[in-house]
Write a protein that holds these residues in place. Structure first.
Motif, PDB file in Angstrom:
ATOM      1  N   CYS A  36      24.878  12.979 -92.269  1.00 25.85           N
ATOM      2  CA  CYS A  36      24.709  11.544 -92.050  1.00 25.85           C
ATOM      3  C   CYS A  36      23.243  11.195 -92.255  1.00 25.85           C
ATOM      4  O   CYS A  36      22.364  11.878 -91.718  1.00 25.85           O
ATOM      5  N   ARG A  39      20.936  10.970 -89.379  1.00 26.59           N
ATOM      6  CA  ARG A  39      20.629  12.179 -88.630  1.00 26.59           C
ATOM      7  C   ARG A  39      19.665  13.080 -89.394  1.00 26.59           C
ATOM      8  O   ARG A  39      18.878  13.801 -88.783  1.00 26.59           O
ATOM      9  N   GLY A  47      20.523  10.066 -84.900  1.00 25.55           N
ATOM     10  CA  GLY A  47      21.828   9.403 -85.004  1.00 25.55           C
ATOM     11  C   GLY A  47      21.973   8.197 -84.098  1.00 25.55           C
ATOM     12  O   GLY A  47      21.050   7.812 -83.369  1.00 25.55           O
ATOM     13  N   CYS A  48      23.150   7.617 -84.143  1.00 26.36           N
ATOM     14  CA  CYS A  48      23.443   6.441 -83.318  1.00 26.36           C
ATOM     15  C   CYS A  48      23.467   6.875 -81.843  1.00 26.36           C
ATOM     16  O   CYS A  48      23.857   8.005 -81.536  1.00 26.36           O
ATOM     17  N   TYR A  50      25.303   6.529 -79.428  1.00 29.87           N
ATOM     18  CA  TYR A  50      26.562   6.917 -78.769  1.00 29.87           C
ATOM     19  C   TYR A  50      27.252   8.089 -79.469  1.00 29.87           C
ATOM     20  O   TYR A  50      28.307   8.528 -79.039  1.00 29.87           O
ATOM     21  N   CYS A  51      26.656   8.591 -80.563  1.00 35.66           N
ATOM     22  CA  CYS A  51      27.417   9.471 -81.464  1.00 35.66           C
ATOM     23  C   CYS A  51      27.454  10.926 -81.022  1.00 35.66           C
ATOM     24  O   CYS A  51      26.423  11.564 -80.846  1.00 35.66           O
ATOM     25  N   ASN A  53      30.018  13.538 -82.748  1.00 33.82           N
ATOM     26  CA  ASN A  53      31.199  13.716 -83.597  1.00 33.82           C
ATOM     27  C   ASN A  53      32.183  14.749 -83.062  1.00 33.82           C
ATOM     28  O   ASN A  53      33.373  14.665 -83.326  1.00 33.82           O
ATOM     29  N   TYR A  95      31.262  12.284 -89.694  1.00 30.76           N
ATOM     30  CA  TYR A  95      29.988  11.848 -90.282  1.00 30.76           C
ATOM     31  C   TYR A  95      30.229  10.826 -91.401  1.00 30.76           C
ATOM     32  O   TYR A  95      31.174  10.057 -91.323  1.00 30.76           O
ATOM     33  N   ARG A 126      29.268   4.853 -93.755  1.00 23.36           N
ATOM     34  CA  ARG A 126      28.300   3.818 -93.389  1.00 23.36           C
ATOM     35  C   ARG A 126      28.137   2.854 -94.559  1.00 23.36           C
ATOM     36  O   ARG A 126      28.294   3.255 -95.711  1.00 23.36           O
ATOM     37  N   ARG A 166      21.505   2.170 -85.246  1.00 30.08           N
ATOM     38  CA  ARG A 166      22.448   2.346 -86.358  1.00 30.08           C
ATOM     39  C   ARG A 166      21.718   2.587 -87.679  1.00 30.08           C
ATOM     40  O   ARG A 166      22.244   3.205 -88.595  1.00 30.08           O
TER      41      ARG A 166
HETATM   42  S1  SF4 Z   1      28.037   7.383 -85.643  1.00 32.94           S
HETATM   43 FE1  SF4 Z   1      28.205   7.812 -87.812  1.00 32.94          FE
HETATM   44  S2  SF4 Z   1      26.367   6.879 -88.681  1.00 32.94           S
HETATM   45 FE2  SF4 Z   1      25.973   7.112 -86.501  1.00 32.94          FE
HETATM   46  S3  SF4 Z   1      24.938   9.090 -86.317  1.00 32.94           S
HETATM   47 FE3  SF4 Z   1      27.129   9.413 -85.987  1.00 32.94          FE
HETATM   48  S4  SF4 Z   1      27.883  10.014 -87.994  1.00 32.94           S
HETATM   49 FE4  SF4 Z   1      25.897   9.021 -88.321  1.00 32.94          FE
END
Ligand code: SF4
Length: 312
Positions: A36, A39, A47-48, A50-51, A53, A95, A126, A166
């Motif tokens: 991503c 990242r 990264g975001c 809240y992320c 994965n 991702y 994205r 974001r």
């Molecule tokens: S939510 Fe998506 S865009 Fe954001 S850091 Fe995670 S993988 Fe990347």
């Protein structure tokens, strides 16, 4: 009631497939080893906010395995568990699944579409990871297969996108949505409710913007705070900054959102289900299953005698 031939009070994803494909079509999640740009430093680091994965990856997903291996295992998994689907969609979920040169995408998507009974692909990405060349290629695939792109939009407020790191703007997202839809590719978005700094009213108001965009599907999520994320640290320091939804409050909120959402938009998800072991904050929903939450939503729509698009 919904003027789109639906028996339900909202435009549901399974019914779309029943109507257009004659039965259930199951999505198979794939972790194709993408990364991503938010990242790896291209757009941002970390990264975001809240992320995590790992919190939404099914056990059969593993980037060490090829795309087709993951899919065949996914088909086996779903056959044992649900036995209802006979057709599948490859869901490139983890991702940013267009964040690679076109040749690599061509090979991966082609491999997925060569698996028997797979009728199409769904690509989560994205808005800053698509360009004309990639979209033109997907438009070609779309002539013979079901092709959908899902954009992580999360909020229609730039101040929120900055707050959650974001790394893209609302305008970039709208541009990507329009470029995708103008090629005839099914276009979806994700939205998160409960992000810090947004009032419930502001969250609801987004429906109006969405209704004006060429969006086919929507996935709604309540904010959950996963371990190992920036939000987990921020919550530990300033819990008052967060206003997480309680279960019944969230269902009532989604009812209000659906009333404002165009009935043409297919609601693919309204809630997410993060296993408790991944959560940094227990929201007190009592480990309730997704199927039960769907039932509660439908029950609430009936109790309020309302439906998607009632006050559009
Ligand atoms: S939510 Fe998506 S865009 Fe954001 S850091 Fe995670 S993988 Fe990347």
């Amino acid at each position: 009631m919904l003027d789109i031939g639906h028996e339900r009070r909202f435009n549901s994803f399974p019914e779309y497939f029943k109507k257009h494909y004659g039965g259930r079509v199951q999505k198979l999640s794939i972790d194709a080893g993408f990364t991503c740009p938010n990242r790896d430093g291209t757009v941002g680091h970390g990264g975001c906010a809240y992320c995590n994965n790992d919190s939404f990856n099914p056990s059969y997903c593993n980037p060490q395995k090829s795309v087709s291996q993951q899919m065949l295992q996914g088909i086996k998994f779903h056959k044992v568990r649900y036995r209802k689907a006979s057709r599948y969609l490859a869901y490139f979920q983890t991702y940013s699944n267009t964040y690679a040169p076109l040749e690599k995408l061509r090979a991966m998507y082609g491999e997925a579409l060569s698996v028997p009974d797979v009728i199409g692909i769904v690509i989560g990405t994205r808005p800053d990871c698509v360009d004309d060349e990639k979209l033109d290629f997907m438009a070609e695939l779309n002539k013979t297969h079901y092709v959908a792109i899902e954009y992580g939009m999360e909020s229609f407020y730039n101040r929120t996108l900055e707050r959650i790191n974001r790394g893209h703007t609302v305008e970039q997202c709208i541009q990507a949505i329009e470029a995708t839809a103008s090629r005839g590719i099914r276009t979806g978005i994700h939205l998160i409710f409960g992000l810090p700094g947004e009032t419930r009213r502001e969250m609801l108001d987004q429906a109006e913007i969405i209704n004006r965009l060429p969006i086919n599907t929507i996935k709604l999520h309540q904010l959950q705070i996963a371990k190992g994320t920036a939000f987990a640290g921020q919550y530990a320091e300033n819990p008052e900054e967060f206003n997480l939804f309680g279960r019944d409050e969230y269902i009532d909120f989604v009812v209000q959102f659906l009333e404002r959402l165009s009935p043409k938009i297919i609601v693919e998800r309204f809630v997410n289900e993060m296993p408790l072991r991944y959560m940094a904050v227990d929201p007190g929903w009592g480990g309730i299953r997704i199927s039960e939450l769907w039932r509660l939503l439908e029950q609430r729509l009936v109790e309020c005698d309302t439906w998607q698009g009632r006050i559009v």
